[in-house]
Scaffold this motif. Structure first.
Motif, PDB file in Angstrom:
ATOM      1  N   ASP A   1       0.822  -1.222   0.000  1.00 55.31           N
ATOM      2  CA  ASP A   1       0.000   0.000   0.000  1.00 55.31           C
ATOM      3  C   ASP A   1       0.854   1.270   0.000  1.00 55.31           C
ATOM      4  O   ASP A   1       0.578   2.215  -0.739  1.00 55.31           O
ATOM      5  CB  ASP A   1      -0.926   0.024   1.223  1.00 55.31           C
TER       6      ASP A   1
ATOM      7  N   GLU B   1       1.001   4.191  -2.850  1.00 55.91           N
ATOM      8  CA  GLU B   1       0.764   5.600  -2.524  1.00 55.91           C
ATOM      9  C   GLU B   1       1.946   6.469  -2.965  1.00 55.91           C
ATOM     10  O   GLU B   1       1.763   7.553  -3.518  1.00 55.91           O
ATOM     11  CB  GLU B   1       0.499   5.767  -1.015  1.00 55.91           C
TER      12      GLU B   1
ATOM     13  N   ILE C   1      -4.523   5.813  -0.670  1.00 55.01           N
ATOM     14  CA  ILE C   1      -5.375   4.708  -1.148  1.00 55.01           C
ATOM     15  C   ILE C   1      -6.850   5.158  -1.250  1.00 55.01           C
ATOM     16  O   ILE C   1      -7.477   4.949  -2.297  1.00 55.01           O
ATOM     17  CB  ILE C   1      -5.242   3.461  -0.221  1.00 55.01           C
TER      18      ILE C   1
ATOM     19  N   PHE D   1      -6.947   0.517  -8.753  1.00 52.75           N
ATOM     20  CA  PHE D   1      -6.104   0.216  -7.592  1.00 52.75           C
ATOM     21  C   PHE D   1      -5.516  -1.186  -7.708  1.00 52.75           C
ATOM     22  O   PHE D   1      -4.325  -1.404  -7.452  1.00 52.75           O
ATOM     23  CB  PHE D   1      -6.913   0.349  -6.295  1.00 52.75           C
TER      24      PHE D   1
ATOM     25  N   GLU E   1      -1.680  -2.452  -7.712  1.00 50.41           N
ATOM     26  CA  GLU E   1      -1.280  -3.424  -6.694  1.00 50.41           C
ATOM     27  C   GLU E   1      -0.550  -4.596  -7.361  1.00 50.41           C
ATOM     28  O   GLU E   1       0.472  -5.077  -6.864  1.00 50.41           O
ATOM     29  CB  GLU E   1      -2.544  -3.897  -5.966  1.00 50.41           C
TER      30      GLU E   1
ATOM     31  N   GLY F   1      -1.316  -5.674   1.179  1.00 53.38           N
ATOM     32  CA  GLY F   1      -2.697  -5.211   1.342  1.00 53.38           C
ATOM     33  C   GLY F   1      -3.621  -6.423   1.424  1.00 53.38           C
ATOM     34  O   GLY F   1      -3.331  -7.475   0.839  1.00 53.38           O
TER      35      GLY F   1
END
Ligand code: S3P
Length: 169
Positions: A35, A39, A46, A58, A62, A80
């Motif tokens: 995460d 960012e 997020i 997202f 990821e 995550g």
């Protein structure tokens, strides 16, 4: 000597980030959070990514980050909570990492999440505990792909960390 990464997986609120920090300190290994990396790359949080670009976007980010960190060695990886939902992510991680699932009951996760300063867009609903139960039911088989499961229910971060160190030694 090169060592496999240790990747922590499990639901939001299980204590992955705090345990990962402790492991990094105790084992003197670099810590990477998927995460935090997302960012940093995006230059936004997020919740902001979810709000502006949606969950699919997202998940793409990821996936890139997971592939990237999976090429490394010696890391503690704080994944995550949704990382394991994608089979390619699991395959990438498993190639180079020991996967440790921090298991906890929905009630315990909910209590932890209520105290957490981190916003979880997926749980910003009217009935978060019900949402947690629903998501866990769906995700449990994916978390079970871990190499080792550690009981993180109603335990302190210190205790969970000790347990992880015990099972990997
Ligand atoms: C998510 C978990 C979060 C973060 C995002 C989505 C999930 O990470 O990646 O909000 O799908 O479970 P944490 O598990 O560290 O809270």
């Amino acid at each position: 000597m090169k060592k496999k990464n240790i990747a922590l997986i499990g639901f939001m609120g299980a204590g992955k980030s705090s345990v990962a920090k402790e492991l990094s300190r105790h084992l003197k290994r670099e810590l990477i959070s998927t995460d935090a990396l997302i960012e940093a790359k995006e230059g936004r949080s997020i919740p902001q990514i979810f709000k502006d670009s949606g969950e699919r976007y997202f998940r793409k980010l990821e996936k890139k980050v997971v592939a990237e960190v999976s090429r490394e060695q010696n890391l503690i990886i704080d994944c995550g909570g949704g990382v394991v939902m994608d089979p390619e992510n699991v395959a990438h991680l498993k190639a180079n990492s020991l996967l440790i699932y921090l298991w906890a009951t929905p009630e315990h996760l909910y209590e932890n999440l209520k105290k957490s300063p981190v916003r979880r867009p997926l749980l910003e609903v009217d009935k978060p505990l019900e949402k947690i139960r629903e998501l866990i039911k769906m995700r449990e088989p994916f978390y079970q792909q871990a190499d080792i499961t550690v009981d993180a229910d109603k335990k302190t971060i210190k205790k969970i960390t000790q347990e992880v160190i015990r099972v990997i030694s």
